[in-house]
Design a protein around this motif. Structure first.
Motif, PDB file in Angstrom:
ATOM      1  N   MET A   1       2.396   7.793 -18.704  1.00 56.55           N
ATOM      2  CA  MET A   1       2.808   7.662 -20.103  1.00 56.55           C
ATOM      3  C   MET A   1       2.198   8.769 -20.956  1.00 56.55           C
ATOM      4  O   MET A   1       2.761   9.168 -21.970  1.00 56.55           O
ATOM      5  CB  MET A   1       2.446   6.288 -20.675  1.00 56.55           C
TER       6      MET A   1
ATOM      7  N   TRP B   1      13.960  -2.347 -22.201  1.00 55.66           N
ATOM      8  CA  TRP B   1      13.665  -1.664 -23.470  1.00 55.66           C
ATOM      9  C   TRP B   1      14.942  -1.138 -24.099  1.00 55.66           C
ATOM     10  O   TRP B   1      15.921  -0.858 -23.394  1.00 55.66           O
ATOM     11  CB  TRP B   1      12.742  -0.453 -23.250  1.00 55.66           C
TER      12      TRP B   1
ATOM     13  N   MET C   1      12.873  14.970 -20.547  1.00 56.10           N
ATOM     14  CA  MET C   1      12.184  13.796 -20.007  1.00 56.10           C
ATOM     15  C   MET C   1      12.666  13.418 -18.608  1.00 56.10           C
ATOM     16  O   MET C   1      11.904  12.862 -17.819  1.00 56.10           O
ATOM     17  CB  MET C   1      12.344  12.611 -20.949  1.00 56.10           C
TER      18      MET C   1
ATOM     19  N   TRP D   1       7.537   0.518 -10.730  1.00 58.71           N
ATOM     20  CA  TRP D   1       6.650   0.678 -11.889  1.00 58.71           C
ATOM     21  C   TRP D   1       5.642  -0.468 -11.977  1.00 58.71           C
ATOM     22  O   TRP D   1       4.484  -0.284 -12.331  1.00 58.71           O
ATOM     23  CB  TRP D   1       7.526   0.712 -13.146  1.00 58.71           C
TER      24      TRP D   1
ATOM     25  N   SER E   1      10.261   9.243 -16.108  1.00 56.12           N
ATOM     26  CA  SER E   1      11.710   9.035 -16.123  1.00 56.12           C
ATOM     27  C   SER E   1      12.330   9.369 -14.771  1.00 56.12           C
ATOM     28  O   SER E   1      13.165   8.619 -14.259  1.00 56.12           O
ATOM     29  CB  SER E   1      12.380   9.894 -17.201  1.00 56.12           C
TER      30      SER E   1
ATOM     31  N   PHE F   1      19.011   3.660 -16.636  1.00 55.83           N
ATOM     32  CA  PHE F   1      19.586   3.624 -17.984  1.00 55.83           C
ATOM     33  C   PHE F   1      20.868   2.824 -18.069  1.00 55.83           C
ATOM     34  O   PHE F   1      21.661   2.802 -17.140  1.00 55.83           O
ATOM     35  CB  PHE F   1      19.866   5.051 -18.468  1.00 55.83           C
TER      36      PHE F   1
ATOM     37  N   ARG G   1       5.109   2.387 -37.809  1.00 51.24           N
ATOM     38  CA  ARG G   1       5.943   2.414 -36.597  1.00 51.24           C
ATOM     39  C   ARG G   1       6.366   1.013 -36.175  1.00 51.24           C
ATOM     40  O   ARG G   1       7.405   0.838 -35.547  1.00 51.24           O
ATOM     41  CB  ARG G   1       5.194   3.117 -35.477  1.00 51.24           C
TER      42      ARG G   1
ATOM     43  N   TYR H   1      20.226   3.630 -26.458  1.00 47.70           N
ATOM     44  CA  TYR H   1      20.513   3.194 -25.088  1.00 47.70           C
ATOM     45  C   TYR H   1      19.431   2.241 -24.602  1.00 47.70           C
ATOM     46  O   TYR H   1      18.280   2.338 -25.007  1.00 47.70           O
ATOM     47  CB  TYR H   1      20.642   4.373 -24.112  1.00 47.70           C
TER      48      TYR H   1
ATOM     49  N   GLN I   1      11.611   8.475 -32.715  1.00 44.66           N
ATOM     50  CA  GLN I   1      11.982   7.461 -31.728  1.00 44.66           C
ATOM     51  C   GLN I   1      11.445   6.103 -32.123  1.00 44.66           C
ATOM     52  O   GLN I   1      10.357   5.997 -32.699  1.00 44.66           O
ATOM     53  CB  GLN I   1      11.501   7.872 -30.326  1.00 44.66           C
TER      54      GLN I   1
ATOM     55  N   LEU J   1      -2.289   4.297 -24.670  1.00 47.98           N
ATOM     56  CA  LEU J   1      -3.016   5.450 -25.196  1.00 47.98           C
ATOM     57  C   LEU J   1      -3.926   5.075 -26.363  1.00 47.98           C
ATOM     58  O   LEU J   1      -4.550   5.919 -26.967  1.00 47.98           O
ATOM     59  CB  LEU J   1      -2.030   6.547 -25.610  1.00 47.98           C
TER      60      LEU J   1
ATOM     61  N   GLY K   1       7.395  14.114 -25.381  1.00 50.78           N
ATOM     62  CA  GLY K   1       7.962  13.548 -26.604  1.00 50.78           C
ATOM     63  C   GLY K   1       7.382  14.223 -27.843  1.00 50.78           C
ATOM     64  O   GLY K   1       8.101  14.511 -28.804  1.00 50.78           O
ATOM     65  N   HIS K   2       6.082  14.509 -27.777  1.00 51.26           N
ATOM     66  CA  HIS K   2       5.414  15.051 -28.959  1.00 51.26           C
ATOM     67  C   HIS K   2       5.929  16.432 -29.345  1.00 51.26           C
ATOM     68  O   HIS K   2       5.863  16.820 -30.513  1.00 51.26           O
ATOM     69  CB  HIS K   2       3.901  15.056 -28.753  1.00 51.26           C
TER      70      HIS K   2
ATOM     71  N   SER L   1       2.960   0.109 -26.920  1.00 43.99           N
ATOM     72  CA  SER L   1       2.063  -0.281 -25.830  1.00 43.99           C
ATOM     73  C   SER L   1       0.721   0.390 -26.069  1.00 43.99           C
ATOM     74  O   SER L   1       0.644   1.415 -26.742  1.00 43.99           O
ATOM     75  CB  SER L   1       2.657   0.130 -24.491  1.00 43.99           C
TER      76      SER L   1
ATOM     77  N   HIS M   1       4.450  11.659 -20.465  1.00 44.77           N
ATOM     78  CA  HIS M   1       5.677  11.315 -21.196  1.00 44.77           C
ATOM     79  C   HIS M   1       5.493  11.590 -22.698  1.00 44.77           C
ATOM     80  O   HIS M   1       6.336  12.221 -23.339  1.00 44.77           O
ATOM     81  CB  HIS M   1       6.004   9.841 -20.939  1.00 44.77           C
TER      82      HIS M   1
ATOM     83  N   HIS N   1       8.257  16.109 -32.063  1.00 43.95           N
ATOM     84  CA  HIS N   1       7.722  15.402 -33.222  1.00 43.95           C
ATOM     85  C   HIS N   1       8.451  15.844 -34.492  1.00 43.95           C
ATOM     86  O   HIS N   1       8.603  17.044 -34.714  1.00 43.95           O
ATOM     87  CB  HIS N   1       6.222  15.701 -33.324  1.00 43.95           C
TER      88      HIS N   1
HETATM   89  O1  76R Z   1       3.324   5.430 -28.733  1.00 39.68           O
HETATM   90  C1  76R Z   1       3.136   6.669 -28.602  1.00 39.68           C
HETATM   91  O2  76R Z   1       3.647   7.569 -29.321  1.00 39.68           O
HETATM   92  C2  76R Z   1       2.256   7.073 -27.498  1.00 39.68           C
HETATM   93  C3  76R Z   1       2.966   7.734 -26.413  1.00 39.68           C
HETATM   94  C4  76R Z   1       4.227   6.993 -25.945  1.00 39.68           C
HETATM   95  C5  76R Z   1       4.333   5.768 -25.261  1.00 39.68           C
HETATM   96  C6  76R Z   1       3.243   4.802 -24.822  1.00 39.68           C
HETATM   97  C7  76R Z   1       5.556   7.509 -26.137  1.00 39.68           C
HETATM   98  C8  76R Z   1       5.848   8.670 -26.812  1.00 39.68           C
HETATM   99  N1  76R Z   1       6.440   6.639 -25.538  1.00 39.68           N
HETATM  100  C9  76R Z   1       5.754   5.570 -25.003  1.00 39.68           C
HETATM  101  C10 76R Z   1       6.258   4.465 -24.333  1.00 39.68           C
HETATM  102 MN1  76R Z   1       8.430   6.984 -25.273  1.00 39.68          MN
HETATM  103  N2  76R Z   1      10.391   7.311 -25.041  1.00 39.68           N
HETATM  104  C11 76R Z   1      11.208   6.659 -24.132  1.00 39.68           C
HETATM  105  C12 76R Z   1      12.454   7.362 -24.072  1.00 39.68           C
HETATM  106  O3  76R Z   1      15.167   8.831 -21.782  1.00 39.68           O
HETATM  107  C13 76R Z   1      14.101   8.580 -21.187  1.00 39.68           C
HETATM  108  O4  76R Z   1      13.806   9.171 -20.125  1.00 39.68           O
HETATM  109  C14 76R Z   1      13.177   7.558 -21.740  1.00 39.68           C
HETATM  110  C15 76R Z   1      13.574   7.023 -23.107  1.00 39.68           C
HETATM  111  C16 76R Z   1      12.391   8.417 -24.984  1.00 39.68           C
HETATM  112  C17 76R Z   1      13.466   9.439 -25.282  1.00 39.68           C
HETATM  113  C18 76R Z   1      11.087   8.380 -25.578  1.00 39.68           C
HETATM  114  C19 76R Z   1      10.638   9.274 -26.540  1.00 39.68           C
HETATM  115  N3  76R Z   1       8.569   5.281 -24.102  1.00 39.68           N
HETATM  116  C20 76R Z   1       7.577   4.358 -23.905  1.00 39.68           C
HETATM  117  C21 76R Z   1       8.120   3.256 -23.127  1.00 39.68           C
HETATM  118  C22 76R Z   1       7.354   1.978 -22.718  1.00 39.68           C
HETATM  119  C23 76R Z   1       6.752   2.169 -21.351  1.00 39.68           C
HETATM  120  C24 76R Z   1       5.899   0.990 -20.921  1.00 39.68           C
HETATM  121  O5  76R Z   1       5.321   0.295 -21.775  1.00 39.68           O
HETATM  122  O6  76R Z   1       5.784   0.753 -19.702  1.00 39.68           O
HETATM  123  C25 76R Z   1       9.434   3.559 -22.855  1.00 39.68           C
HETATM  124  C26 76R Z   1      10.439   2.717 -22.111  1.00 39.68           C
HETATM  125  C27 76R Z   1       9.698   4.843 -23.464  1.00 39.68           C
HETATM  126  C28 76R Z   1      10.895   5.515 -23.397  1.00 39.68           C
HETATM  127  N4  76R Z   1       8.244   8.655 -26.448  1.00 39.68           N
HETATM  128  C29 76R Z   1       7.107   9.180 -27.050  1.00 39.68           C
HETATM  129  C30 76R Z   1       9.332   9.413 -26.917  1.00 39.68           C
HETATM  130  C31 76R Z   1       8.834  10.411 -27.854  1.00 39.68           C
HETATM  131  C32 76R Z   1       9.731  11.388 -28.612  1.00 39.68           C
HETATM  132  C33 76R Z   1       7.458  10.268 -27.914  1.00 39.68           C
HETATM  133  C34 76R Z   1       6.469  11.099 -28.718  1.00 39.68           C
HETATM  134  C35 76R Z   1       6.266  10.556 -30.095  1.00 39.68           C
HETATM  135  C36 76R Z   1       5.525  11.551 -30.950  1.00 39.68           C
HETATM  136  O7  76R Z   1       4.456  12.002 -30.530  1.00 39.68           O
HETATM  137  O8  76R Z   1       6.049  11.855 -32.018  1.00 39.68           O
END
Ligand code: 76R
Length: 250
Positions: free
Chosen positions: A167, A196, A215, A155, A221, A227, A129, A143, A183, A113, A174-175, A110, A170, A178
């Protein structure tokens, strides 16, 4: 109306879960079993030989009762994924496998960012990616999930800026993981039962657990995520699986 965020789609994904029907396996005679194992090895070699320009494949063994195998395919062409489902069904071993679950989706980034970028620029810089190679990690967690649509926690009624802010946080969590956890987010609106798919790869299941746990406390989340079932699997070779099946008491 709250505006949707632009998304960029990459390769299609098929999470193809299979389960051994041991009773049917035991009914095969020795030569049928041998044929089944040979065919299976050959088929796995074909899957593994997918051109890195068009797809990738990983074979996993699933923990627990929900499935035995996960055949994970990414491919540019959705028709190729269907052919791969059929190819399994057409083997002798395929006829002793049931299908407890499957998930069809497409890799999605998406642009929350990366707003300034044109689609072409984003595509070029995120190619790795959008077209994921199966990372060389021992464990894979999959999942499906939705973003909630309930009362104040909807949302899809939030503005794009509010969602982007969520996000961002979030992404910060996630980072922290890294490289430790890789993911792949796939979108499945209109393609499968959830919105998703989340596929995580790591050498350490505890890292996956810690990431998901952390998260849960984050608003994206905590307030908005619902989920589906979780699958944890370990990467195997086709030989690991055929040896398992060929055990004398199996
Ligand atoms: O793309 C990017 O890296 C930018 C930041 C980012 C976005 C936009 C990002 C980073 N995610 C994004 C979008 Mn994510 N992600 C999940 C889950 O278990 C849960 O609670 C949620 C499941 C995990 C574990 C995860 C991991 N992400 C999304 C979206 C779409 C939302 C929308 O469009 O409305 C979902 C459903 C989602 C869910 N995410 C990251 C991670 C990790 C590890 C990162 C960091 C990546 C990195 O910096 O290396």
């Amino acid at each position: 109306m709250a505006e949707p965020v632009e998304t960029i789609e990459g390769w299609y994904a098929l999470h193809d879960f299979r389960q051994v029907d041991w009773q049917r396996w035991r009914q095969l005679n020795a030569s049928q079993r041998q044929r089944a194992l040979d065919e299976w090895r050959e088929l796995m070699e074909t899957f593994q030989a997918v051109s890195p320009e068009t797809g990738s494949f990983g074979l996993y063994s699933v923990f627990g009762h929900k499935a035995d195998l996960l055949l994970l395919h990414f491919h540019a062409d959705p028709a190729a994924l269907m052919t791969r489902e059929w190819a399994v069904d057409h083997t002798l071993l395929g006829s002793v496998l049931t299908r407890p679950y499957s998930y069809f989706s497409v890799v999605e980034l998406s642009k929350y960012l990366a707003q300034g970028l044109t689609e072409e620029a984003a595509r070029a810089s995120f190619r790795g990616r959008l077209e994921p190679k199966i990372p060389d990690r021992a464990y894979c967690c999959f999942y499906p999930m939705n973003k909630r649509r309930q009362g104040q926690d909807n949302w899809y009624m939030m503005s794009r800026d509010e969602r982007r802010e969520l996000m961002k946080n979030h992404g910060i969590i996630g980072h922290k993981y890294h490289q430790e956890v890789i993911q792949v987010i796939t979108g499945s609106q209109g393609l499968d039962d959830w919105e998703w798919g989340v596929t995580l790869f790591s050498d350490n299941p505890v890292s996956i657990k810690k990431l998901i746990y952390e998260m849960r406390f984050d608003e994206a989340s905590a307030r908005f995520a619902d989920f589906g079932p979780f699958y944890l699997a370990r990467r195997i070779t086709s030989g690991d699986f055929t040896t398992h099946l060929a055990l004398p008491d199996a």
